[in-house]
Structure formats: structure tokens, C-alpha cells
Motif scaffolding. Structure first.
Motif, PDB file in Angstrom:
ATOM      1  N   PHE A 264       0.944  -1.239   0.012  1.00  0.00           N
ATOM      2  CA  PHE A 264       0.102  -0.049  -0.082  1.00  0.00           C
ATOM      3  C   PHE A 264       0.959   1.087  -0.039  1.00  0.00           C
ATOM      4  CE2 PHE A 264      -2.835  -3.256   1.771  1.00  0.00           C
ATOM      5  CZ  PHE A 264      -3.780  -3.008   1.343  1.00  0.00           C
ATOM      6  N   ASN A 265       0.487   2.277  -0.908  1.00  0.00           N
ATOM      7  CA  ASN A 265       1.320   3.401  -0.868  1.00  0.00           C
ATOM      8  C   ASN A 265       1.094   4.118   0.158  1.00  0.00           C
ATOM      9  OD1 ASN A 265      -1.102   4.630  -1.414  1.00  0.00           O
ATOM     10  ND2 ASN A 265      -0.709   4.546  -3.790  1.00  0.00           N
ATOM     11  N   GLU A 266       0.250   4.218   1.088  1.00  0.00           N
ATOM     12  CA  GLU A 266      -0.103   4.872   2.268  1.00  0.00           C
ATOM     13  C   GLU A 266       1.033   4.123   3.594  1.00  0.00           C
ATOM     14  OE1 GLU A 266      -4.079   4.905   0.459  1.00  0.00           O
ATOM     15  OE2 GLU A 266      -2.294   3.641   0.586  1.00  0.00           O
ATOM     16  N   GLY A 267       1.772   3.244   3.218  1.00  0.00           N
ATOM     17  CA  GLY A 267       2.576   2.706   4.095  1.00  0.00           C
ATOM     18  C   GLY A 267       2.348   1.106   4.499  1.00  0.00           C
ATOM     19  N   PRO A 268       3.118   0.430   4.971  1.00  0.00           N
ATOM     20  CA  PRO A 268       2.829  -0.987   5.459  1.00  0.00           C
ATOM     21  C   PRO A 268       1.878  -1.037   6.345  1.00  0.00           C
ATOM     22  CG  PRO A 268       5.100  -0.319   6.182  1.00  0.00           C
ATOM     23  CD  PRO A 268       4.559   0.835   5.779  1.00  0.00           C
ATOM     24  N   ILE A 269       1.152  -2.175   6.084  1.00  0.00           N
ATOM     25  CA  ILE A 269       0.242  -2.685   7.389  1.00  0.00           C
ATOM     26  C   ILE A 269       0.720  -3.750   8.240  1.00  0.00           C
ATOM     27  CG2 ILE A 269      -1.946  -3.686   7.999  1.00  0.00           C
ATOM     28  CD1 ILE A 269      -3.290  -2.480   5.406  1.00  0.00           C
ATOM     29  N   HIS A 270       1.170  -3.352   9.481  1.00  0.00           N
ATOM     30  CA  HIS A 270       1.593  -4.305  10.346  1.00  0.00           C
ATOM     31  C   HIS A 270       0.686  -4.953  11.375  1.00  0.00           C
ATOM     32  CE1 HIS A 270       5.680  -2.611   8.919  1.00  0.00           C
ATOM     33  NE2 HIS A 270       5.805  -3.813   8.889  1.00  0.00           N
ATOM     34  N   ARG A 271       0.727  -6.107  11.599  1.00  0.00           N
ATOM     35  CA  ARG A 271      -0.205  -6.655  12.541  1.00  0.00           C
ATOM     36  C   ARG A 271       0.533  -7.672  13.538  1.00  0.00           C
ATOM     37  NH1 ARG A 271      -3.616 -11.577   9.841  1.00  0.00           N
ATOM     38  NH2 ARG A 271      -1.704 -12.613   8.938  1.00  0.00           N
ATOM     39  N   PRO A 272       0.272  -7.541  14.917  1.00  0.00           N
ATOM     40  CA  PRO A 272       1.028  -8.406  15.817  1.00  0.00           C
ATOM     41  C   PRO A 272       0.378  -9.787  15.819  1.00  0.00           C
ATOM     42  CG  PRO A 272      -0.499  -7.106  16.983  1.00  0.00           C
ATOM     43  CD  PRO A 272      -0.709  -6.622  15.510  1.00  0.00           C
TER      44      PRO A 272
END
Length: 332
Positions: A264-272
Motif C-alpha cells: 500500500f502506498n500509504e505505508g505498510p500494514i503491520h499486525r501483531p
């Protein structure tokens, strides 16, 4: 314990609404059960049951008492289990729950590593979505749960992060976006989306992210909801949609031939990735060793991020105690 026996009798009658049936279940006489209920009512100065020809039903006072009786009996059950576990300091069978990504990618390597030093402990593994795993830990059907993303109910649960994952967009190579490396969240809404079922961590975090970006998750064009990563891959490979999936699930050479990864160009999606344990249950030494392994970043990094052959080397290093840093005898 006399009081526990009285509570068991009360609970049975409250749940069956029938003294005759309760007597049969408890292997007692009907007069004995009636007498014990009367003794309880006398002790607390309240009538707990309304009696009719069809059976008995709880009064309002009885409903209040019933909720407390259930908790007391559960506490006593937990106390016995914890004392028994401490006395033996052992529980041969560990009921472990994991969500799909963790169960498919991480669990097999973790259990292989644990077995090197604890061959006497057996793991029974249940793979399900976040909601099911969380509920099973709450109900003490599972000793340890490993889930993707956050959960919204923390009562009676210990939630402990052990890893972080990135969600990416997976498309087939013949998709119009094949030449791109990033897309916007807005663009995602216009595509046919293949997702996991309700209750999955991946779906929940996507909906949360969209809401945070001011986008309505209802606008997602969900074409299919499937129960496994492999099913999702097959559908995407056939060109029937795209998906948001764990980056860990798209790493082998076959996947590289079939799919393109887009971020995503809005930034990475990280999840725990989180460890769930019941706050009212004490872990055995073997369960503590398993949890300690999950918190060992060096070992987890090698297991998760290296290929199968290199993972075998991790196991060999552990077996021979050649690991650096905290790679170690308590679980290696």
C-alpha cells in the motif's frame, strides 16, 4: 466438601428444572435433594425455586444465587487443577490453538523445535479463527492460543505479543496491476476481493485500517469468503479476485511464479502475533518453556524467515547447542 456438594446439587436442579432428573444424574434420592435445597434456602433466608407439578424454576433470588454458585464451583475446579499441576509440575498434553497463518507457517517448525528437548510432551493443535481461539482460551479448552492481530476482549485473558507480520495485496501476474508495486486503499475497494471468513484476524485488521483511513469497510467488494490460505491462493490464481494476505504466506518459488505482491502506498500494514493465556490458569514448566521460545527473537527470526533447509539447520544447531545468544538448553 459439604458446601461444594450442596452447590453441586443446587446447580444441577437449576439446570434441569427437575428434582427427579437431578436425583438420577447425581445418584441420590429425591427426598435427599429436596432436603438439601431446603437447607440452602433456610441458610440464605430466601426461596430459590418455584415449585409446580411440571418441575421447578428459579426465582429471582435463585437466579442471583445460581450465578454465584457457578463461579464458586469454577474457582474450586481451577484450584484443584492448578494444585495438581504444581504437584506433578507436568501436563503431558498441551492443548494449543492457532490461527491459520500461524498454524500453517510457524506451528510445525515450533513443535519440531520443542520436541528436541521435550519429547515427553504432546501437543494437540486446533486451527481456527481469532474469535474461536480466544473463546476456547477463555473457556479453558486451550492452554495457549496464538492469534493474528489484536482482540477486543481482554477480560480474563493475558495478551502478549511475540511477533509482527505484514499484510500485502496478492494478485495474479496477468492482473492489470502487475506492473505496479503499490496501490491505494481506495483502489482496493474497486476490486473483487477474496477474504477469510468472519472472525479472522486478517479481515478484522483490514476493516479497522479502512475505518482509520476514513473509508467504509462496507464498500469492500467481497466476492468470496474462504476458510484456508490454499483455497484463497487457488481462487486468486484463477483470476476470480485478489486478496489481502500475510506476506509470510507468499514466499515459496511456486508462489513467485503465480502471484505478484503489491504493498500500500500509504505505508505498510503491520499486525501483531499474540499469545493468549487464561489469566486464572497457571502454566506448567513445559508451557512456560514454549512461551519463552516464542519470545526468543533470534530463534523465531530464523524459523520464520529462513527456508525449509535452513530451518532444519536451526533444529540441528539447537540439538547440538550451537546457537548463539540465548539459543539454549531449556528448549533447544
Amino acid at each position: 466438601m459439604i458446601i461444594e456438594q450442596l452447590f453441586q446439587v443446587f446447580k444441577e436442579v437449576a439446570e434441569t428444572n427437575n428434582i427427579t432428573l437431578s436425583a438420577k444424574h447425581l445418584h441420590m434420592s429425591q427426598p435427599s435433594i429436596t432436603l438439601q435445597i431446603q437447607n440452602l434456602e433456610s441458610e440464605f433466608g430466601a426461596r430459590f425455586f418455584d415449585r409446580t407439578n411440571k418441575g421447578v424454576t428459579l426465582t429471582k433470588e435463585g437466579e442471583i444465587f445460581y450465578s454465584h454458585v457457578r463461579r464458586v464451583l469454577e474457582i474450586l475446579k481451577d484450584a484443584r487443577e492448578q494444585i495438581s499441576n504444581m504437584a506433578k509440575d507436568e501436563r503431558r498434553l498441551v492443548n494449543l490453538g492457532a490461527t491459520l497463518t500461524i498454524g500453517e507457517i510457524i506451528i510445525p517448525k515450533l513443535l519440531a523445535l520443542m520436541s528436541k528437548n521435550h519429547p515427553d510432551v504432546e501437543f494437540k493443535v486446533k486451527i481456527a479463527n481469532n474469535d474461536i481461539i480466544s473463546q476456547d482460551v477463555l473457556e479453558k479448552k486451550l492452554h495457549i492460543g496464538l492469534i493474528e492481530g489484536m482482540i477486543f476482549q481482554y477480560n480474563d485473558l493475558n495478551v502478549d505479543k511475540f511477533w509482527e507480520d505484514e499484510l500485502i495485496v496478492m494478485i495474479p501476474h496477468f492482473h492489470p496491476w502487475e506492473s505496479r508495486n503499490t496501490i491505494s486503499f481506495e483502489e482496493l475497494l474497486s476490486e473483487r476481493l477474496v477474504t477469510r471468513e468472519e472472525g479472522s484476524g486478517t479481515k478484522k485488521i483490514m476493516e479497522t485500517i479502512l475505518q482509520e483511513k476514513g473509508l467504509d469497510p462496507v464498500r469492500l467488494n467481497i466476492a468470496m469468503e474462504l476458510g484456508s490460505t490454499q483455497e484463497i491462493k487457488q481462487v486468486v490464481a484463477a483470476g476470480l479476485g485478489i486478496t489481502v494476505i500475510s506476506e509470510l504466506a507468499v514466499r515459496n518459488k511456486d508462489d513467485e511464479k503465480l502471484f505478484k505482491i503489491i504493498r500500500f502506498n500509504e505505508g505498510p500494514i503491520h499486525r501483531p502475533f499474540n499469545i493468549l493465556t487464561n489469566a486464572h490458569v497457571i502454566q506448567t514448566q513445559k508451557e512456560k518453556a514454549f512461551i519463552k521460545l516464542l519470545h526468543d527473537y533470534e530463534v523465531m527470526d530464523r524459523l520464520i524467515n529462513e527456508n525449509d533447509l535452513e530451518s532444519e539447520k536451526v533444529l540441528e544447531d539447537c540439538q547440538e547447542n550451537k546457537g548463539k545468544g540465548p539459543m539454549r538448553q531449556q528448549y533447544c
